[in-house]
Design an enzyme around this catalytic site. Structure first.
Site, PDB file in Angstrom:
ATOM      1  CG  PHE A  33       4.862  -0.609  -4.055  1.00  0.00           C
ATOM      2  CD1 PHE A  33       5.495   0.977  -4.354  1.00  0.00           C
ATOM      3  CD2 PHE A  33       4.638  -1.289  -4.725  1.00  0.00           C
ATOM      4  CE1 PHE A  33       6.840   0.886  -5.034  1.00  0.00           C
ATOM      5  CE2 PHE A  33       5.627  -1.725  -5.437  1.00  0.00           C
ATOM      6  CZ  PHE A  33       6.718  -0.933  -6.087  1.00  0.00           C
ATOM      7  CG  HIS A  35      -0.907  -4.787  -5.490  1.00  0.00           C
ATOM      8  ND1 HIS A  35      -2.145  -5.200  -5.382  1.00  0.00           N
ATOM      9  CD2 HIS A  35      -0.096  -4.654  -4.668  1.00  0.00           C
ATOM     10  CE1 HIS A  35      -2.653  -5.669  -3.564  1.00  0.00           C
ATOM     11  NE2 HIS A  35      -1.488  -5.726  -3.732  1.00  0.00           N
ATOM     12  CG  ASP A  36      -3.918  -4.322 -11.584  1.00  0.00           C
ATOM     13  OD1 ASP A  36      -3.594  -3.023 -11.361  1.00  0.00           O
ATOM     14  OD2 ASP A  36      -3.998  -5.169 -12.522  1.00  0.00           O
ATOM     15  CG  HIS A  38      -3.198  -1.869  -2.798  1.00  0.00           C
ATOM     16  ND1 HIS A  38      -2.489  -2.000  -3.323  1.00  0.00           N
ATOM     17  CD2 HIS A  38      -3.479  -2.173  -1.489  1.00  0.00           C
ATOM     18  CE1 HIS A  38      -1.237  -2.624  -1.981  1.00  0.00           C
ATOM     19  NE2 HIS A  38      -2.552  -2.229  -1.081  1.00  0.00           N
ATOM     20  N   GLY A 148      -8.944  -6.766   2.392  1.00  0.00           N
ATOM     21  CA  GLY A 148      -8.153  -7.473   0.949  1.00  0.00           C
ATOM     22  C   GLY A 148      -8.102  -8.792   2.138  1.00  0.00           C
TER      23      GLY A 148
END
Ligand code: PAF
Length: 289
Positions: A33, A35-36, A38, A148
């Protein structure tokens, strides 16, 4: 870009790459899923590595009973498009049976850094994370792995595991990406109702208030309690917010701030529930001693 589902296939491809190239293998483990946030990890991996491997695996081991394993958001088609755009070479998408063909009898458990924050409120979570990440490191055998800092405790746990087990991989912590209004990007943001989404801004706002409060101060001129109260007071202005934790600790040791005299780095770590959705966020700051 190649998409592989088995461990044998993945190993064969990485081995074939290494046979022909002496460039590094960069690895971004995810639960999909994408997103930016990742995408920024993938771009960093792309800029530093010869071969970029992305794993997408929703790891049942790191979800507790009653948590969101079953409903964790999944969108393989979109994930592959994000991966392709970021220049990923290999996407590893194993099934649960491929990763855990028999019940797991070996658990990787990191002590101390897992006792507080998410380690305290999600018992067993970091055993699940450390176990799957250690398996993935053994499968992919990357030179570098990109994580992250939104989950800063996870980064601390993985760094400790790599140190303790002499795993030959460099951990590259990457900054948290935020929406324009400050909300930290997370796959779980999709669970939020419009009202919850609006109120969830108290997380990043409270961190900014704490940052402004600390600005220019030395570590001895404020207490963690003062900071925690400041942050909690702001979060509680959102009627839907239920605080799981709001703590100020040293980073990456995650020890109480006051007990560690030599620290120059602290973390203000938050976990707040909006309905069934639990969001985390943090701020890592250098302070003068
Ligand atoms: O951060 C995540 O998405 C997961 O905890 C990880 C590192 C992929 C392990 O399942």
């Amino acid at each position: 870009m190649e998409v592989v589902q088995t461990i044998a296939d993945l190993r064969a491809r990485v081995k074939a790459y290494r046979r022909k190239n002496d460039q590094s293998v960069g690895f971004v483990p995810t639960m999909g899923f994408l997103h930016d946030g990742h995408a920024s990890l993938l771009q960093k991996a792309r800029s530093q590595s010869g071969l970029v491997v992305l794993s997408i695996f929703v790891n049942p081991l790191q979800f507790g009973p009653g948590e969101d394993f079953e409903r964790y958001p999944r969108n393989a088609e979109k994930d592959l498009a994000v991966a392709e755009a970021a220049g990923v070479d290999i996407v590893f998408m194993p099934s649960v049976d491929e990763m855990y063909p028999t019940p797991t009898r070996t658990t990787v458990s990191v002590s101390e850094v897992t006792t507080r924050l998410c380690g305290a409120s999600r018992p067993g979570h970091f055993d699940g994370v450390a176990t799957v990440v250690s398996k993935l490191f053994h499968i992919v055998q990357p030179d570098q792995a990109f994580f992250g800092l939104k989950d800063a405790q996870q980064v601390a746990v993985i760094e400790q595991m790599v140190l303790d087990l002499n795993l030959p991989v460099e951990i590259v912590p990457c900054p948290t990406l935020r929406e324009n209004d400050g909300l930290a990007m997370s796959s779980r943001n999709v669970y939020l109702s419009p009202e919850e989404r609006q109120q969830a801004l108290v997380l990043s706002q409270s961190l900014q208030q704490a940052k402004a409060f600390i600005e220019g101060k030395s570590a001895s001129s404020f207490t963690s309690q003062e900071l925690e109260i400041l942050v909690r007071d702001h979060i509680q202005t959102a009627p839907l917010a239920v605080i799981d934790y709001a703590e100020v600790l040293s980073y990456p040791t995650l020890e109480p701030f006051e007990h560690s005299h030599s620290i120059t780095t602290l973390i203000i770590a938050l976990a707040v529930k909006f309905g069934k959705t639990r969001l985390i966020d943090n701020l890592i700051l250098q302070v003068r001693k």
